[in-house]
Design an enzyme around this catalytic site. Sequence first.
Site, PDB file in Angstrom:
ATOM      1  N   ASP A   1       0.873  -1.251  -0.072  1.00 10.39           N
ATOM      2  CA  ASP A   1      -0.096   0.135  -0.049  1.00 10.39           C
ATOM      3  C   ASP A   1       0.861   1.230  -0.046  1.00 10.39           C
ATOM      4  O   ASP A   1       1.702   1.337   0.651  1.00 10.39           O
ATOM      5  CB  ASP A   1      -0.878  -0.072   1.171  1.00 10.39           C
ATOM      6  CG  ASP A   1      -1.653   1.316   1.155  1.00 10.39           C
ATOM      7  OD1 ASP A   1      -2.662   1.177   0.480  1.00 10.39           O
ATOM      8  OD2 ASP A   1      -1.496   1.994   2.146  1.00 10.39           O
TER       9      ASP A   1
ATOM     10  N   GLU B   1       1.472  -0.610  -4.899  1.00 13.74           N
ATOM     11  CA  GLU B   1       0.510   0.336  -5.280  1.00 13.74           C
ATOM     12  C   GLU B   1       1.415   1.773  -5.576  1.00 13.74           C
ATOM     13  O   GLU B   1       1.418   2.493  -4.674  1.00 13.74           O
ATOM     14  CB  GLU B   1      -0.606   0.385  -4.124  1.00 13.74           C
ATOM     15  CG  GLU B   1      -1.557   1.470  -4.606  1.00 13.74           C
ATOM     16  CD  GLU B   1      -2.182   2.611  -3.748  1.00 13.74           C
ATOM     17  OE1 GLU B   1      -3.117   3.188  -4.142  1.00 13.74           O
ATOM     18  OE2 GLU B   1      -1.411   2.766  -2.701  1.00 13.74           O
TER      19      GLU B   1
HETATM   20  C1  AAO Z   1      -8.974   8.934   6.202  1.00 15.69           C
HETATM   21  C2  AAO Z   1      -9.817  10.115   6.085  1.00 15.69           C
HETATM   22  C3  AAO Z   1      -8.739  11.289   5.779  1.00 15.69           C
HETATM   23  C4  AAO Z   1      -8.134  11.351   6.963  1.00 15.69           C
HETATM   24  C5  AAO Z   1      -7.189  10.358   7.043  1.00 15.69           C
HETATM   25  C6  AAO Z   1      -6.234  10.293   8.511  1.00 15.69           C
HETATM   26  O1  AAO Z   1     -10.476  10.001   4.396  1.00 15.69           O
HETATM   27  O2  AAO Z   1      -9.805  12.318   5.731  1.00 15.69           O
HETATM   28  O3  AAO Z   1      -6.843  12.759   6.847  1.00 15.69           O
HETATM   29  O4  AAO Z   1      -8.141   9.204   7.033  1.00 15.69           O
HETATM   30  O5  AAO Z   1      -7.086  10.139   9.687  1.00 15.69           O
HETATM   31  C7  AAO Z   1      -7.756   5.083   2.568  1.00 15.69           C
HETATM   32  C8  AAO Z   1      -8.893   6.384   2.069  1.00 15.69           C
HETATM   33  C9  AAO Z   1      -8.296   7.429   2.681  1.00 15.69           C
HETATM   34  C10 AAO Z   1      -8.360   7.499   4.445  1.00 15.69           C
HETATM   35  C11 AAO Z   1      -7.201   6.299   4.535  1.00 15.69           C
HETATM   36  C12 AAO Z   1      -7.084   6.134   6.031  1.00 15.69           C
HETATM   37  O6  AAO Z   1      -8.567   6.280   0.828  1.00 15.69           O
HETATM   38  O7  AAO Z   1      -9.511   8.463   2.558  1.00 15.69           O
HETATM   39  O8  AAO Z   1      -7.970   8.630   4.956  1.00 15.69           O
HETATM   40  O9  AAO Z   1      -7.454   5.140   3.979  1.00 15.69           O
HETATM   41  O10 AAO Z   1      -7.973   5.681   6.800  1.00 15.69           O
HETATM   42  C13 AAO Z   1      -3.057   8.880  -2.734  1.00 15.69           C
HETATM   43  C14 AAO Z   1      -1.972   7.578  -2.657  1.00 15.69           C
HETATM   44  C15 AAO Z   1      -2.566   6.207  -2.568  1.00 15.69           C
HETATM   45  C16 AAO Z   1      -3.633   6.215  -2.021  1.00 15.69           C
HETATM   46  C17 AAO Z   1      -4.839   6.985  -2.563  1.00 15.69           C
HETATM   47  C18 AAO Z   1      -6.113   6.857  -1.705  1.00 15.69           C
HETATM   48  O11 AAO Z   1      -0.893   7.789  -3.485  1.00 15.69           O
HETATM   49  O12 AAO Z   1      -1.444   5.459  -2.174  1.00 15.69           O
HETATM   50  O13 AAO Z   1      -4.186   8.326  -2.053  1.00 15.69           O
HETATM   51  N1  AAO Z   1      -4.263   4.598  -1.743  1.00 15.69           N
HETATM   52  C19 AAO Z   1      -3.823   3.714  -0.736  1.00 15.69           C
HETATM   53  C20 AAO Z   1      -5.025   2.964  -0.443  1.00 15.69           C
HETATM   54  C21 AAO Z   1      -6.230   3.767   0.303  1.00 15.69           C
HETATM   55  C22 AAO Z   1      -5.812   4.325   1.715  1.00 15.69           C
HETATM   56  C23 AAO Z   1      -4.336   4.596   1.539  1.00 15.69           C
HETATM   57  C24 AAO Z   1      -3.519   4.334   0.440  1.00 15.69           C
HETATM   58  C25 AAO Z   1      -3.840   4.861   2.880  1.00 15.69           C
HETATM   59  O14 AAO Z   1      -5.388   2.100  -1.525  1.00 15.69           O
HETATM   60  O15 AAO Z   1      -7.319   2.813   0.562  1.00 15.69           O
HETATM   61  O16 AAO Z   1      -6.550   5.272   1.983  1.00 15.69           O
HETATM   62  O17 AAO Z   1      -3.253   3.804   3.673  1.00 15.69           O
HETATM   63  C26 AAO Z   1      -3.062  11.797  -7.127  1.00 15.69           C
HETATM   64  C27 AAO Z   1      -1.800  10.824  -6.782  1.00 15.69           C
HETATM   65  C28 AAO Z   1      -2.108   9.677  -6.191  1.00 15.69           C
HETATM   66  C29 AAO Z   1      -2.959  10.108  -4.887  1.00 15.69           C
HETATM   67  C30 AAO Z   1      -4.306  10.727  -5.220  1.00 15.69           C
HETATM   68  C31 AAO Z   1      -5.207  10.882  -3.930  1.00 15.69           C
HETATM   69  O18 AAO Z   1      -3.871  11.303  -8.031  1.00 15.69           O
HETATM   70  O19 AAO Z   1      -1.363  10.555  -8.166  1.00 15.69           O
HETATM   71  O20 AAO Z   1      -0.955   9.121  -5.696  1.00 15.69           O
HETATM   72  O21 AAO Z   1      -3.278   8.704  -4.349  1.00 15.69           O
HETATM   73  O22 AAO Z   1      -3.807  11.911  -5.861  1.00 15.69           O
HETATM   74  O23 AAO Z   1      -4.721  11.855  -3.386  1.00 15.69           O
HETATM   75  C32 AAO Z   1      -6.352  12.631 -11.259  1.00 15.69           C
HETATM   76  C33 AAO Z   1      -4.745  12.335 -11.533  1.00 15.69           C
HETATM   77  C34 AAO Z   1      -4.328  11.263 -10.260  1.00 15.69           C
HETATM   78  C35 AAO Z   1      -4.664  11.989  -8.741  1.00 15.69           C
HETATM   79  C36 AAO Z   1      -5.901  12.310  -8.755  1.00 15.69           C
HETATM   80  C37 AAO Z   1      -6.427  12.698  -7.618  1.00 15.69           C
HETATM   81  O24 AAO Z   1      -7.007  11.139 -11.285  1.00 15.69           O
HETATM   82  O25 AAO Z   1      -4.664  11.959 -12.557  1.00 15.69           O
HETATM   83  O26 AAO Z   1      -2.622  11.131 -10.436  1.00 15.69           O
HETATM   84  O27 AAO Z   1      -6.540  13.131 -10.014  1.00 15.69           O
HETATM   85  O28 AAO Z   1      -6.082  14.136  -7.462  1.00 15.69           O
END
Ligand code: AAO
Length: 484
Positions: A193, A230
């Site tokens: 992850d 990931e």
């Molecule tokens: C939760 C709450 C938050 C709080 C936090 C801490 O929602 O409000 O602040 O707790 O208390 C999951 C949830 C999160 C959650 C977290 C912990 O999704 O909402 O937070 O559990 O409970 C990035 C990472 C990627 C990650 C993804 C969600 O790079 O690794 O965010 N995925 C994994 C898991 C996921 C998990 C976590 C990681 C954490 O699969 O389930 O989170 O363990 C860009 C970047 C990406 C980035 C995205 C999102 O993407 O390239 O790397 O992913 O932004 O920020 C277009 C673009 C694309 C861009 C996208 C979004 O599509 O082409 O590149 O827009 O801007």
Amino acid sequence: YKNPHYAPGRSTMVHLFEWKWDDIAAECERWLGPRGFGGIQISPPNENLVIWTHNRPWWERYQPMSYHLSTRSGNEQQFASMVRRCNNAGVRIYVDAIINHMTGTWNENVGTGGNTANFGQFSYPAVPYGRNDFNWPECYIQPNDYRCCPERVRNCQLSGLKDLNQSSEHVRRMIVDFMNRLIGMGVAGFRIDAAKHMWPGDLRVIYDRLDNLNTAHGFPSGARPYIYQEVIDLGGEAVSRDEYTPLAAVTEFKFGVELSRAFQGGNQLRWLVNWGPQWNLLASADSLVFIDNHDNQRGHGAGGNILTYKLARPYRAAIAFMLAHPYGEPQLMSSYGFQNTEAGPPMDSRGDLISPSINSDNTCGNGWICEHRWRQIFQMVAFRNVAGSTTINDWWDNGSSQIAFCRGGQGFIAFNNDSWDLNQTLQTCLPAGRYCDVISGVKSGNSCTGKTVTVGNDGRAHISVGANDYDMMLAIHRGDESRL
Ligand code: AAO
């Protein structure tokens, strides 16, 4: 680290998102084993923060409190029993490993195993971790950091999650001990992850300290765990997927974006003739592929307009293409139904998970979607197993969105995403005989509940996929499930 070590004749992993260990064990024995599935990605098995203030959202499992194997999915003994029963059924287990971070800061601080933490002190005594184990000073990843600043992406906090420092020897040891304990229990590999948020050099040290897979669970001696990292890379960011492929496999997010577009009519299917690296996808051996995952099916992570179970007709077609095509290591999503994107899985008032029920037609109830039990999907897993290592031949298209191809002499598939019927005599590459279309029906004795295709001595057959048919594809193959 790029070989999933599936048992012979198997392929395809399914993410049983938020399933309980006892239910997974039963599913291995009653469904996944007999149907030829290769493996399962499970939800994170280690203790997470309980978050009642959001009514136990699915994402609480991405906030580790410790590496004790105690979650809503089950305890350590249930975990061990699941791995053993699934390996005995020929189905491998892959663990979603959350090693980038611990929790965020909350006003609740009890984990699913009863352990507590002191967030202000960065103290997780059940590991144990303390302030020196985290990147310091604290900083938070901002959207623009993805474009400018790799060191901020790696050293600052993702969503406020306390960011472990994987260059610390103590952190490395805690992570490696956790992963090796799982390998000892018989798991076959890991999803890493948030790999983008860790330094490749640190990950390499961790991977190289992992044990070989456990031969007592049927793995060959010297086998390394399968690792898929990931890394969301749709292009244009400071951190690229190419920094991670020298280490292990990587999740290819462009795959689901492009196929979701094509099967929703945003691209003609004929362009899929060179599907693979020519579409700027990773090399096939480096690539873990899927249409939707647990994030982008609910608008987290990246990529808009991803097909999911909610748009079932084009979704089934995109999945069928993924499974029929030799590119990449495919993963299926198996969901619970949701409207609210934060909502956790079916649970009772105490927060305990409710098991899927199994209906007489093999579908699931109690709020579980079980895409892996849909006829058009599980029958394509069997197609993929029969197709084996063959490549694509006899590609046909109509210059628009009707396409067909063979997999050696093993299987044939046709798609029609045009608004008019497909009615053609096409080369199927199969021996003469009668075949049951595994999309529109199942074989039952010597007959087929769906369309029957008759292949002549020249390998050709009349293929019909109406524009208004229930599914936009037809598939036949040499295996028992299709040959009449
Ligand atoms: C939760 C709450 C938050 C709080 C936090 C801490 O929602 O409000 O602040 O707790 O208390 C999951 C949830 C999160 C959650 C977290 C912990 O999704 O909402 O937070 O559990 O409970 C990035 C990472 C990627 C990650 C993804 C969600 O790079 O690794 O965010 N995925 C994994 C898991 C996921 C998990 C976590 C990681 C954490 O699969 O389930 O989170 O363990 C860009 C970047 C990406 C980035 C995205 C999102 O993407 O390239 O790397 O992913 O932004 O920020 C277009 C673009 C694309 C861009 C996208 C979004 O599509 O082409 O590149 O827009 O801007």
